[in-house]
Design an enzyme around this catalytic site. Structure first.
Site, PDB file in Angstrom:
ATOM      1  N   TYR A  21     -12.200 -14.120   1.724  1.00  0.00           N
ATOM      2  CA  TYR A  21     -12.729 -12.809   1.314  1.00  0.00           C
ATOM      3  C   TYR A  21     -13.954 -13.008   0.439  1.00  0.00           C
ATOM      4  O   TYR A  21     -13.858 -13.480  -0.701  1.00  0.00           O
ATOM      5  CB  TYR A  21     -11.683 -12.000   0.541  1.00  0.00           C
ATOM      6  CG  TYR A  21     -10.499 -11.550   1.368  1.00  0.00           C
ATOM      7  CD1 TYR A  21     -10.488 -11.676   2.748  1.00  0.00           C
ATOM      8  CD2 TYR A  21      -9.388 -10.992   0.766  1.00  0.00           C
ATOM      9  CE1 TYR A  21      -9.397 -11.274   3.500  1.00  0.00           C
ATOM     10  CE2 TYR A  21      -8.293 -10.578   1.512  1.00  0.00           C
ATOM     11  CZ  TYR A  21      -8.316 -10.729   2.883  1.00  0.00           C
ATOM     12  OH  TYR A  21      -7.235 -10.324   3.607  1.00  0.00           O
ATOM     13  N   PRO A 169       1.030  -3.330   4.514  1.00  0.00           N
ATOM     14  CA  PRO A 169       2.181  -2.443   4.744  1.00  0.00           C
ATOM     15  C   PRO A 169       1.787  -1.003   5.030  1.00  0.00           C
ATOM     16  O   PRO A 169       2.557  -0.262   5.628  1.00  0.00           O
ATOM     17  CB  PRO A 169       2.959  -2.538   3.425  1.00  0.00           C
ATOM     18  CG  PRO A 169       1.944  -2.939   2.407  1.00  0.00           C
ATOM     19  CD  PRO A 169       0.988  -3.835   3.121  1.00  0.00           C
ATOM     20  N   GLY A 173      -4.201   1.679   5.371  1.00  0.00           N
ATOM     21  CA  GLY A 173      -4.385   3.007   4.784  1.00  0.00           C
ATOM     22  C   GLY A 173      -3.834   4.138   5.640  1.00  0.00           C
ATOM     23  O   GLY A 173      -3.641   5.245   5.153  1.00  0.00           O
ATOM     24  N   LEU A 175      -0.971   4.828   6.646  1.00  0.00           N
ATOM     25  CA  LEU A 175       0.344   5.341   6.260  1.00  0.00           C
ATOM     26  C   LEU A 175       0.387   5.917   4.847  1.00  0.00           C
ATOM     27  O   LEU A 175       1.453   6.251   4.356  1.00  0.00           O
ATOM     28  CB  LEU A 175       1.378   4.208   6.380  1.00  0.00           C
ATOM     29  CG  LEU A 175       1.779   3.833   7.796  1.00  0.00           C
ATOM     30  CD1 LEU A 175       2.722   2.630   7.790  1.00  0.00           C
ATOM     31  CD2 LEU A 175       2.456   5.012   8.477  1.00  0.00           C
ATOM     32  N   THR A 176      -0.758   5.999   4.188  1.00  0.00           N
ATOM     33  CA  THR A 176      -0.730   6.395   2.772  1.00  0.00           C
ATOM     34  C   THR A 176      -0.555   7.899   2.567  1.00  0.00           C
ATOM     35  O   THR A 176      -0.234   8.335   1.478  1.00  0.00           O
ATOM     36  CB  THR A 176      -2.041   5.986   2.066  1.00  0.00           C
ATOM     37  OG1 THR A 176      -3.138   6.618   2.742  1.00  0.00           O
ATOM     38  CG2 THR A 176      -2.233   4.484   2.067  1.00  0.00           C
ATOM     39  N   GLY A 177      -0.824   8.679   3.600  1.00  0.00           N
ATOM     40  CA  GLY A 177      -0.726  10.131   3.458  1.00  0.00           C
ATOM     41  C   GLY A 177      -1.989  10.746   2.888  1.00  0.00           C
ATOM     42  O   GLY A 177      -2.038  11.941   2.604  1.00  0.00           O
ATOM     43  N   LYS A 178      -3.049   9.944   2.711  1.00  0.00           N
ATOM     44  CA  LYS A 178      -4.274  10.492   2.107  1.00  0.00           C
ATOM     45  C   LYS A 178      -5.247  11.034   3.139  1.00  0.00           C
ATOM     46  O   LYS A 178      -6.244  11.637   2.788  1.00  0.00           O
ATOM     47  CB  LYS A 178      -4.950   9.429   1.229  1.00  0.00           C
ATOM     48  CG  LYS A 178      -5.591   8.291   1.994  1.00  0.00           C
ATOM     49  CD  LYS A 178      -5.811   7.081   1.121  1.00  0.00           C
ATOM     50  CE  LYS A 178      -7.143   7.144   0.420  1.00  0.00           C
ATOM     51  NZ  LYS A 178      -7.432   5.881  -0.273  1.00  0.00           N
TER      52      LYS A 178
HETATM   53  N1  LIG Z   1      -2.958 -12.925   5.713  1.00  0.00           N
HETATM   54  C1  LIG Z   1      -3.852 -12.139   6.265  1.00  0.00           C
HETATM   55  O1  LIG Z   1      -4.437 -12.461   7.298  1.00  0.00           O
HETATM   56  C2  LIG Z   1      -4.153 -10.806   5.655  1.00  0.00           C
HETATM   57  C3  LIG Z   1      -4.782  -9.806   6.404  1.00  0.00           C
HETATM   58  C4  LIG Z   1      -5.000  -8.569   5.790  1.00  0.00           C
HETATM   59  C5  LIG Z   1      -4.593  -8.370   4.484  1.00  0.00           C
HETATM   60  N2  LIG Z   1      -3.998  -9.389   3.775  1.00  0.00           N
HETATM   61  C6  LIG Z   1      -3.563  -9.222   2.379  1.00  0.00           C
HETATM   62  O2  LIG Z   1      -2.927  -7.997   2.224  1.00  0.00           O
HETATM   63  C7  LIG Z   1      -3.634  -7.190   1.272  1.00  0.00           C
HETATM   64  C8  LIG Z   1      -3.512  -5.761   1.649  1.00  0.00           C
HETATM   65  O3  LIG Z   1      -4.054  -5.499   2.922  1.00  0.00           O
HETATM   66  P1  LIG Z   1      -4.556  -4.049   3.307  1.00  0.00           P
HETATM   67  O4  LIG Z   1      -5.704  -3.693   2.475  1.00  0.00           O
HETATM   68  O5  LIG Z   1      -4.683  -3.992   4.787  1.00  0.00           O
HETATM   69  O6  LIG Z   1      -3.267  -3.215   2.783  1.00  0.00           O
HETATM   70  P2  LIG Z   1      -2.633  -1.800   2.939  1.00  0.00           P
HETATM   71  O7  LIG Z   1      -1.815  -1.680   1.705  1.00  0.00           O
HETATM   72  O8  LIG Z   1      -1.982  -1.686   4.266  1.00  0.00           O
HETATM   73  O9  LIG Z   1      -3.824  -0.741   2.928  1.00  0.00           O
HETATM   74  C9  LIG Z   1      -4.744  -0.586   1.901  1.00  0.00           C
HETATM   75  C10 LIG Z   1      -5.287   0.827   1.987  1.00  0.00           C
HETATM   76  O10 LIG Z   1      -4.386   1.699   1.316  1.00  0.00           O
HETATM   77  C11 LIG Z   1      -5.113   2.571   0.486  1.00  0.00           C
HETATM   78  N3  LIG Z   1      -4.331   2.788  -0.732  1.00  0.00           N
HETATM   79  C12 LIG Z   1      -3.931   1.846  -1.601  1.00  0.00           C
HETATM   80  N4  LIG Z   1      -3.190   2.402  -2.566  1.00  0.00           N
HETATM   81  C13 LIG Z   1      -3.136   3.726  -2.318  1.00  0.00           C
HETATM   82  C14 LIG Z   1      -2.507   4.813  -2.961  1.00  0.00           C
HETATM   83  N5  LIG Z   1      -1.795   4.656  -4.062  1.00  0.00           N
HETATM   84  N6  LIG Z   1      -2.646   6.035  -2.415  1.00  0.00           N
HETATM   85  C15 LIG Z   1      -3.356   6.209  -1.302  1.00  0.00           C
HETATM   86  N7  LIG Z   1      -3.982   5.205  -0.641  1.00  0.00           N
HETATM   87  C16 LIG Z   1      -3.871   3.980  -1.148  1.00  0.00           C
HETATM   88  C17 LIG Z   1      -6.449   1.902   0.202  1.00  0.00           C
HETATM   89  O11 LIG Z   1      -7.369   2.944   0.138  1.00  0.00           O
HETATM   90  P3  LIG Z   1      -8.916   2.796  -0.325  1.00  0.00           P
HETATM   91  O12 LIG Z   1      -9.604   2.055   0.770  1.00  0.00           O
HETATM   92  O13 LIG Z   1      -9.387   4.198  -0.471  1.00  0.00           O
HETATM   93  O14 LIG Z   1      -8.861   2.056  -1.624  1.00  0.00           O
HETATM   94  C18 LIG Z   1      -6.639   1.007   1.406  1.00  0.00           C
HETATM   95  O15 LIG Z   1      -7.396   1.709   2.382  1.00  0.00           O
HETATM   96  C19 LIG Z   1      -5.044  -7.765   1.260  1.00  0.00           C
HETATM   97  O16 LIG Z   1      -5.714  -7.480   0.070  1.00  0.00           O
HETATM   98  C20 LIG Z   1      -4.731  -9.255   1.434  1.00  0.00           C
HETATM   99  O17 LIG Z   1      -4.366  -9.828   0.203  1.00  0.00           O
HETATM  100  C21 LIG Z   1      -3.752 -10.578   4.344  1.00  0.00           C
END
Ligand SMILES: NC(=O)c1ccc[n+]([C@@H]2O[C@H](COP(=O)([O-])OP(=O)(O)OC[C@H]3O[C@@H](n4cnc5c(N)ncnc54)[C@H](OP(=O)(O)O)[C@@H]3O)[C@@H](O)[C@H]2O)c1
Length: 286
Positions: A21, A169, A173, A175-178
């Protein structure tokens, strides 16, 4: 950084990043943040995989020399003596398993890493790698939209006592409901068909329809989905994508919440493929 500090104050001690990243930038920011936190209370995970070219292009490289060199760089950027959990970010088809295992064991013996794991590996890839070294944690993508690995990887991990730290999870985004389905995105989601047109609108409507269940538990839709996801007995950690203090506060609010069995399956059936089904007469799953 503010969000990470609040996370720690609220009881979160596991932070995950890869060197990929920002080509090391995310590790440097995490390193700067944890300098002010008690190191022995933290579990820091990072990942290795890419060979970075000066022109910005990259290719897979889990050769022993490359892993050893990148591990040193990660330690430096994170500002720690040892990485608690070192993941292979993806499967590298070109490096023999024994070579990877050898360098990881050596790094462990040197005290540079404490344990190691496999991210985005299939169950067969995990099984094969584990014949060469004790990979103790996996990091697959998993969400209630696509509860991948439930027929193979997750049962395998549960029976072998392998830790499971799922990523994404909230399905990036969705599934966040936003969202209501009319939003457009300036980031990587701009090219993702799941965030466009009818498909996006339909999923947003399904997620919004979870509100009555969320209200009954006094939680937000985000918290309902996260709590349901964490109920899976194979899943130990959900790695949430958090950018702001209020987002981590909301995520923390889901910790320790459990839904009734009926509500758990209602959430799954609403946003995902639903309950496990028997194969049809042709032997394929419906
Ligand atoms: N191993 C791998 O290959 C791999 C791949 C992907 C991810 N990851 C890891 O997993 C982490 C999470 O991945 P992800 O970003 O795809 O996760 P995610 O939890 O599925 O989605 C994140 C999204 O949720 C939104 N969000 C977060 N908190 C919220 C809340 N309280 N209310 C409403 N919306 C909310 C964020 O919005 P905004 O954009 O508006 O902030 C963002 O768009 C990464 O940072 C990384 O560490 C690993």
């Amino acid at each position: 950084m503010a969000a990470m500090k609040i996370a720690f104050d609220r009881g979160i001690n596991f932070f995950d990043t890869p060197e990929a990243y920002g080509d090391g930038y995310a590790e440097a920011v995490l390193g700067e943040t944890i300098r002010e936190l008690p190191r022995d209370e933290l579990v820091i995970a990072t990942k290795v995989f890419n060979h970075f070219n000066p022109d910005g292009s990259r290719y897979p490289d889990l050769s022993p020399e490359h892993i050893a060199a990148r591990c040193d760089l990660s330690l430096k950027r994170l500002g720690v003596d040892a990485i608690d959990l070192y993941f292979l970010h993806l499967f590298d088809p070109l490096t023999p398993f024994a070579d990877i295992a050898g360098v990881l064991e050596k790094l462990k013996a040197q005290g540079k890493i404490r344990s190691f794991g496999l991210s985005n590996h299939s169950v067969e890839q995990c099984r094969a790698q584990r014949r060469y070294a004790p990979y103790s944690v996996v990091q697959p993508a998993y969400s209630l939209v696509n509860p991948a690995g439930e027929t193979d990887l997750l049962p395998y991990c549960q029976s072998e006592n392998i830790g499971v730290t799922i990523h994404s999870p909230m399905r990036k985004g969705r599934l966040t409901g936003k969202y209501v389905g009319e939003e457009s995105f300036a980031d990587f989601r701009n090219n993702d068909p799941d965030f466009k047109g009818e498909r996006f609108r339909e999923m947003c409507a399904k997620v919004q329809s979870l509100r009555p269940i969320a209200d009954r538990y006094g939680v937000s839709i985000y918290q309902l989905v996260l709590a349901a996801t964490l109920m899976h007995p194979s899943i130990d950690v959900a790695i949430c994508g958090i950018k702001t203090p209020s987002q981590i506060e909301e995520a923390v609010g889901a910790m320790g919440k459990r839904l009734s069995r009926q509500d758990y399956f209602a959430v799954r059936n609403t946003v995902g493929p639903g309950s496990p089904k028997p194969p049809d007469a042709s032997g394929t799953r419906k």
